[in-house]
Design a protein around this motif. Structure first.
Motif, PDB file in Angstrom:
ATOM      1  N   SER A   2       0.847  -1.195   0.000  1.00  0.00           N
ATOM      2  CA  SER A   2       0.000   0.000   0.000  1.00  0.00           C
ATOM      3  C   SER A   2       0.878   1.239   0.000  1.00  0.00           C
ATOM      4  CB  SER A   2      -0.928   0.019   1.227  1.00  0.00           C
ATOM      5  OG  SER A   2      -0.159   0.002   2.434  1.00  0.00           O
ATOM      6  N   HIS A   3       0.305   2.371  -0.503  1.00  0.00           N
ATOM      7  CA  HIS A   3       0.988   3.671  -0.509  1.00  0.00           C
ATOM      8  C   HIS A   3       2.375   3.577  -1.146  1.00  0.00           C
ATOM      9  CE1 HIS A   3      -2.211   5.271   1.978  1.00  0.00           C
ATOM     10  NE2 HIS A   3      -1.999   4.308   2.896  1.00  0.00           N
ATOM     11  N   GLY A   4       2.474   2.831  -2.239  1.00  0.00           N
ATOM     12  CA  GLY A   4       3.717   2.781  -2.999  1.00  0.00           C
ATOM     13  C   GLY A   4       4.683   1.707  -2.570  1.00  0.00           C
ATOM     14  N   LEU A   5       4.409   0.999  -1.464  1.00  0.00           N
ATOM     15  CA  LEU A   5       5.318  -0.049  -0.993  1.00  0.00           C
ATOM     16  C   LEU A   5       5.007  -1.361  -1.718  1.00  0.00           C
ATOM     17  CD1 LEU A   5       7.496  -1.026   1.054  1.00  0.00           C
ATOM     18  CD2 LEU A   5       5.602  -1.607   2.599  1.00  0.00           C
ATOM     19  N   TYR A   6       6.060  -2.056  -2.179  1.00  0.00           N
ATOM     20  CA  TYR A   6       5.846  -3.379  -2.756  1.00  0.00           C
ATOM     21  C   TYR A   6       7.076  -4.242  -2.499  1.00  0.00           C
ATOM     22  CZ  TYR A   6       8.741  -1.915  -6.794  1.00  0.00           C
ATOM     23  OH  TYR A   6       9.762  -1.486  -7.601  1.00  0.00           O
ATOM     24  N   LEU A   7       6.864  -5.558  -2.649  1.00  0.00           N
ATOM     25  CA  LEU A   7       7.940  -6.529  -2.476  1.00  0.00           C
ATOM     26  C   LEU A   7       8.307  -7.082  -3.847  1.00  0.00           C
ATOM     27  CD1 LEU A   7       9.600  -8.092  -0.248  1.00  0.00           C
ATOM     28  CD2 LEU A   7       7.968  -9.964  -0.603  1.00  0.00           C
ATOM     29  N   GLU A   8       9.550  -6.982  -4.202  1.00  0.00           N
ATOM     30  CA  GLU A   8      10.027  -7.511  -5.474  1.00  0.00           C
ATOM     31  C   GLU A   8      10.689  -8.866  -5.237  1.00  0.00           C
ATOM     32  OE1 GLU A   8      12.879  -6.254  -9.277  1.00  0.00           O
ATOM     33  OE2 GLU A   8      12.706  -4.935  -7.548  1.00  0.00           O
ATOM     34  N   LYS A  13      14.115 -11.522  -2.036  1.00  0.00           N
ATOM     35  CA  LYS A  13      12.945 -10.638  -1.926  1.00  0.00           C
ATOM     36  C   LYS A  13      13.394  -9.275  -1.378  1.00  0.00           C
ATOM     37  CE  LYS A  13      10.066 -14.698  -0.980  1.00  0.00           C
ATOM     38  NZ  LYS A  13       9.215 -15.412  -0.013  1.00  0.00           N
ATOM     39  N   PHE A  14      13.025  -8.196  -2.071  1.00  0.00           N
ATOM     40  CA  PHE A  14      13.466  -6.859  -1.710  1.00  0.00           C
ATOM     41  C   PHE A  14      12.271  -5.914  -1.598  1.00  0.00           C
ATOM     42  CE2 PHE A  14      17.045  -8.896  -3.788  1.00  0.00           C
ATOM     43  CZ  PHE A  14      18.100  -8.581  -2.958  1.00  0.00           C
ATOM     44  N   TRP A  15      12.330  -5.053  -0.600  1.00  0.00           N
ATOM     45  CA  TRP A  15      11.296  -4.044  -0.416  1.00  0.00           C
ATOM     46  C   TRP A  15      11.634  -2.799  -1.237  1.00  0.00           C
ATOM     47  CZ3 TRP A  15       6.925  -5.489   1.673  1.00  0.00           C
ATOM     48  CH2 TRP A  15       6.896  -6.494   2.646  1.00  0.00           C
ATOM     49  N   ARG A  16      10.637  -2.266  -1.949  1.00  0.00           N
ATOM     50  CA  ARG A  16      10.803  -1.030  -2.725  1.00  0.00           C
ATOM     51  C   ARG A  16       9.655  -0.085  -2.385  1.00  0.00           C
ATOM     52  NH1 ARG A  16      15.819  -2.578  -4.044  1.00  0.00           N
ATOM     53  NH2 ARG A  16      15.934  -4.207  -5.651  1.00  0.00           N
ATOM     54  N   TYR A  17       9.992   1.197  -2.479  1.00  0.00           N
ATOM     55  CA  TYR A  17       8.954   2.224  -2.298  1.00  0.00           C
ATOM     56  C   TYR A  17       8.967   3.116  -3.538  1.00  0.00           C
ATOM     57  CZ  TYR A  17       6.908   6.640  -0.671  1.00  0.00           C
ATOM     58  OH  TYR A  17       6.162   7.793  -0.573  1.00  0.00           O
ATOM     59  N   ARG A  18       7.806   3.164  -4.213  1.00  0.00           N
ATOM     60  CA  ARG A  18       7.691   3.982  -5.417  1.00  0.00           C
ATOM     61  C   ARG A  18       7.027   5.317  -5.032  1.00  0.00           C
ATOM     62  NH1 ARG A  18       4.946   0.736  -8.121  1.00  0.00           N
ATOM     63  NH2 ARG A  18       6.488  -0.146  -9.557  1.00  0.00           N
ATOM     64  N   TYR A  19       7.653   6.416  -5.496  1.00  0.00           N
ATOM     65  CA  TYR A  19       7.108   7.739  -5.172  1.00  0.00           C
ATOM     66  C   TYR A  19       7.389   8.697  -6.331  1.00  0.00           C
ATOM     67  CZ  TYR A  19      11.956   9.072  -4.135  1.00  0.00           C
ATOM     68  OH  TYR A  19      13.304   9.333  -4.227  1.00  0.00           O
ATOM     69  N   PRO A  48      13.979 -11.587   4.676  1.00  0.00           N
ATOM     70  CA  PRO A  48      13.267 -11.273   5.915  1.00  0.00           C
ATOM     71  C   PRO A  48      14.045 -10.394   6.882  1.00  0.00           C
ATOM     72  CG  PRO A  48      14.249 -13.428   6.110  1.00  0.00           C
ATOM     73  CD  PRO A  48      14.618 -12.921   4.750  1.00  0.00           C
ATOM     74  N   THR A  49      15.267  -9.923   6.494  1.00  0.00           N
ATOM     75  CA  THR A  49      16.016  -9.036   7.398  1.00  0.00           C
ATOM     76  C   THR A  49      15.154  -7.840   7.788  1.00  0.00           C
ATOM     77  OG1 THR A  49      18.093  -9.681   6.332  1.00  0.00           O
ATOM     78  CG2 THR A  49      18.128  -7.675   7.648  1.00  0.00           C
ATOM     79  N   VAL A  50      14.452  -7.291   6.805  1.00  0.00           N
ATOM     80  CA  VAL A  50      13.476  -6.227   7.063  1.00  0.00           C
ATOM     81  C   VAL A  50      12.092  -6.854   6.929  1.00  0.00           C
ATOM     82  CG1 VAL A  50      12.596  -3.984   6.342  1.00  0.00           C
ATOM     83  CG2 VAL A  50      15.052  -4.488   6.158  1.00  0.00           C
ATOM     84  N   GLY A  51      11.407  -6.958   8.056  1.00  0.00           N
ATOM     85  CA  GLY A  51      10.083  -7.557   8.045  1.00  0.00           C
ATOM     86  C   GLY A  51       9.024  -6.611   7.524  1.00  0.00           C
ATOM     87  N   LEU A  52       7.783  -7.114   7.452  1.00  0.00           N
ATOM     88  CA  LEU A  52       6.682  -6.327   6.901  1.00  0.00           C
ATOM     89  C   LEU A  52       6.436  -5.054   7.691  1.00  0.00           C
ATOM     90  CD1 LEU A  52       4.323  -5.946   4.944  1.00  0.00           C
ATOM     91  CD2 LEU A  52       2.952  -7.471   6.406  1.00  0.00           C
ATOM     92  N   SER A  53       6.368  -5.154   9.001  1.00  0.00           N
ATOM     93  CA  SER A  53       6.082  -3.958   9.814  1.00  0.00           C
ATOM     94  C   SER A  53       7.209  -2.937   9.709  1.00  0.00           C
ATOM     95  CB  SER A  53       5.858  -4.358  11.278  1.00  0.00           C
ATOM     96  OG  SER A  53       7.019  -4.976  11.817  1.00  0.00           O
ATOM     97  N   ASP A  54       8.465  -3.415   9.689  1.00  0.00           N
ATOM     98  CA  ASP A  54       9.604  -2.492   9.558  1.00  0.00           C
ATOM     99  C   ASP A  54       9.610  -1.826   8.184  1.00  0.00           C
ATOM    100  OD1 ASP A  54      10.542  -3.022  12.104  1.00  0.00           O
ATOM    101  OD2 ASP A  54      11.871  -4.650  11.444  1.00  0.00           O
ATOM    102  N   ALA A  58       9.444   2.184   7.474  1.00  0.00           N
ATOM    103  CA  ALA A  58      10.432   2.857   6.620  1.00  0.00           C
ATOM    104  C   ALA A  58       9.729   3.596   5.493  1.00  0.00           C
ATOM    105  CB  ALA A  58      11.421   1.833   6.066  1.00  0.00           C
ATOM    106  N   ARG A  59       8.663   2.974   4.935  1.00  0.00           N
ATOM    107  CA  ARG A  59       7.902   3.642   3.884  1.00  0.00           C
ATOM    108  C   ARG A  59       7.247   4.919   4.409  1.00  0.00           C
ATOM    109  NH1 ARG A  59       2.504   1.068   3.089  1.00  0.00           N
ATOM    110  NH2 ARG A  59       2.496   1.890   5.218  1.00  0.00           N
ATOM    111  N   ASP A  60       6.664   4.851   5.611  1.00  0.00           N
ATOM    112  CA  ASP A  60       6.001   6.030   6.186  1.00  0.00           C
ATOM    113  C   ASP A  60       7.007   7.159   6.417  1.00  0.00           C
ATOM    114  OD1 ASP A  60       3.621   4.669   6.141  1.00  0.00           O
ATOM    115  OD2 ASP A  60       3.707   4.061   8.260  1.00  0.00           O
ATOM    116  N   ASP A  61       8.198   6.800   6.917  1.00  0.00           N
ATOM    117  CA  ASP A  61       9.239   7.820   7.123  1.00  0.00           C
ATOM    118  C   ASP A  61       9.643   8.436   5.784  1.00  0.00           C
ATOM    119  OD1 ASP A  61       9.212   7.291   9.825  1.00  0.00           O
ATOM    120  OD2 ASP A  61      10.954   5.933   9.760  1.00  0.00           O
ATOM    121  N   ALA A  62       9.755   7.589   4.764  1.00  0.00           N
ATOM    122  CA  ALA A  62      10.131   8.090   3.442  1.00  0.00           C
ATOM    123  C   ALA A  62       9.035   8.979   2.867  1.00  0.00           C
ATOM    124  CB  ALA A  62      10.411   6.912   2.507  1.00  0.00           C
ATOM    125  N   ARG A  63       7.767   8.618   3.108  1.00  0.00           N
ATOM    126  CA  ARG A  63       6.649   9.436   2.606  1.00  0.00           C
ATOM    127  C   ARG A  63       6.688  10.837   3.202  1.00  0.00           C
ATOM    128  NH1 ARG A  63       0.921   7.131   3.343  1.00  0.00           N
ATOM    129  NH2 ARG A  63       0.436   8.724   1.775  1.00  0.00           N
TER     130      ARG A  63
END
Length: 402
Positions: free
Chosen positions: A23-29, A36-42, A57-63, A67-72
C-alpha cells in the motif's frame, strides 16, 4: 489488498521479477533467484522514483511499512529518501573517523611544543589508561556528559581526585578543539565543572633548623648507593625540582665555571635556568663524575643505563632513612630555602629567580634567565654554608658526647 506475512513467505520466484504490492507505494520484489526486496515507489515534481528499503526477511513487513512512512514524510517535504540516507551514511562514516581518541591525539599534537615532556606524558598516560577504554572509539558527537561523569567517578573512587579534575579539564579542551574544527557542537565536559571535589592541598612546608639538622645526619648515615646519597644532597643544596635533577646531563654542567645550565625543555616554565654551584655542590659533582661521568646522565638508571634514575629511587632512600612516604619532598627543600634566604636578607626577586618561579611579564621572562646572577651566586653559597654549618655543629656535638 495489503500484503501479509503468510503471503510473503508463500511467494514463489518466477522467470521474471515479481512485484507484490502492499500500500501507498510499498511493494515486495521477488527476484528469479528467490531473493525478496522491499521497494517504495514515489513521485517528486511529476517524476517517478524508487527507494530501496531492504531485503526480506532481514526487514520484516512492519519495519518495511515504517520505513515507507518515514520516506513518505520526506517526499511530502520534497526530499528524496535516498539522498537523505546517503547523507546520513556519509555523516556516520565521518563520525566513525572522528572518534574521541583520534581527535584527542590530534589536539595533543597541536599542544606538544607548548608542554614539558613530563606534562605531555601525564596527559597521554591518563588518557590511555582512564579515558580511551570508555569513550576512545566513540564518535566525538556521541559522547555525553554521562559518559565522562562515569570516567570521573571511577577515577575519584580510587582516591585520585586530582587526576579526575585534570581529566575533566583535558576532555573539555578536546571538545572545545572539536567545536572550533566543526567536528562537535558543544562541550559536555563543561557541565561537569564541580562534579569532582578538589582534595585539600598539601602545601610544602619549610623545615625548621632542627629538622634540617636531623635530615642531614640521616643522609650522612645512609648506607645505600653513593650515587643516591649524592642525589639527595644535591637536591637539598640546589633546591631544584626533583625531575630537573634526575634528568641532568653532564653537558649541562660546567664545573670550572661552577654553573649548571638547564635547558628550557626540562623546566616547568619552559625557560632556560642557571643554577650557580656552591663549592660543596662542585665537590659532590666531581665525586659523582668519577662514578657516572663516562655516560650521558648524572644519575643514570641502574637497570636501564640509557634512562635516568626513577623518582622512586629518591623516595625509597628517604623511606629507608626513616621518613614516611611523602613526609619529605624536594618541594620542602625549596620552601625551606625560600624562607631561610628571606631571613638572610636576600631580595625577593633574586630568590624567586633562583627558584625558577613564573615571571608574570612574559616578554621580560624571555630575556632574564641570567638576571641577578652575581647575587644568585652569593645566595647559593650562603645556603650551602648554612646547611653545612648545621651539619658541622651536630657532628661536633656527637663527637663531644662520645
Amino acid at each position: 489488498m495489503p500484503l501479509t506475512d503468510v503471503k510473503i513467505r508463500q511467494a514463489k520466484a518466477a522467470d521474471k521479477p515479481l512485484k507484490l504490492a502492499d500500500s501507498h507505494g510499498l511493494y515486495l520484489e521477488v527476484k528469479p533467484n528467490g531473493s525478496k526486496f522491499w521497494r517504495y515507489r514515489y513521485k517528486i515534481a511529476g517524476k517517478e522514483n524508487l527507494f530501496a528499503i531492504g531485503e526480506y526477511p532481514t526487514v520484516g513487513l512492519s519495519d518495511a511499512r515504517k520505513a515507507r512512512d518515514d520516506a513518505r514524510d520526506l517526499v511530502k517535504d520534497g526530499q528524496h529518501p535516498s539522498h537523505i540516507r546517503q547523507t546520513e551514511r556519509a555523516r556516520n562514516i565521518v563520525g566513525n573517523t572522528n572518534t574521541f581518541k583520534a581527535i584527542t591525539q590530534e589536539w595533543v599534537e597541536k599542544q606538544r611544543a607548548k608542554w614539558s615532556p613530563y606534562y605531555l606524558g601525564q596527559v597521554e598516560r591518563f588518557m590511555e589508561n582512564d579515558v580511551y577504554p570508555h569513550i576512545g572509539r566513540l564518535p566525538i558527537r556521541s559522547v555525553t556528559a554521562a559518559n565522562i561523569l562515569t570516567i570521573l567517578n571511577c577515577v575519584s573512587d580510587r582516591g585520585a581526585e586530582t587526576v579526575a579534575l585534570n581529566l575533566r579539564q583535558w576532555c573539555s579542551a578536546v571538545f572545545r578543539y572539536a567545536v572550533v574544527t566543526l567536528r562537535a557542537d558543544s562541550d559536555p565536559a563543561a557541565a561537569l565543572r564541580g562534579a569532582v571535589i578538589r582534595p585539600p592541598i598539601n602545601h610544602s612546608k619549610p623545615m625548621s633548623r632542627e629538622e634540617i639538622g636531623e635530615f642531614v645526619l640521616k643522609v650522612r648515615g645512609y648506607g645505600g648507593n653513593r650515587t643516591t646519597t649524592i642525589a639527595v644532597r644535591i637536591l637539598l643544596l640546589t633546591f631544584v625540582r626533583t625531575v630537573e635533577m634526575r634528568k641532568a646531563e653532564w653537558t649541562e654542567i660546567n664545573l670550572d665555571e661552577s654553573e649548571w645550565r638547564i635547558p628550557s625543555e626540562k623546566m616547568k616554565m619552559r625557560r632556560p635556568h642557571i643554577v650557580p654551584l656552591s663549592r660543596q655542590v662542585v665537590a659532590l659533582l666531581r665525586e659523582l663524575q668519577r662514578i657516572t661521568g663516562a655516560g650521558r646522565w648524572l644519575f643514570p638508571n641502574n637497570r636501564r643505563p640509557d634512562d635516568v634514575m626513577s623518582a622512586t629511587t629518591v623516595n625509597r632512600a628517604l623511606e629507608y632513612m626513616g621518613y614516611a612516604s611523602g613526609a619529605v619532598t624536594g618541594h620542602d627543600f625549596r620552601a625551606t630555602a625560600s624562607t631561610q634566604l628571606h631571613e638572610m636578607g636576600f631580595r625577593p626577586d633574586v630568590i624567586e629567580r633562583q627558584l625558577a618561579h613564573a615571571e608574570q611579564n612574559k616578554v621580560k621572562a624571555a630575556y632574564n634567565h641570567a638576571e641577578y646572577l652575581p647575587e644568585r651566586r652569593e645566595l647559593m653559597q650562603r645556603w650551602a654554608d648554612w646547611v653545612g654549618q648545621i651539619e658541622a655543629e651536630l657532628v661536633k656535638e656527637a663527637a663531644s658526647a662520645e
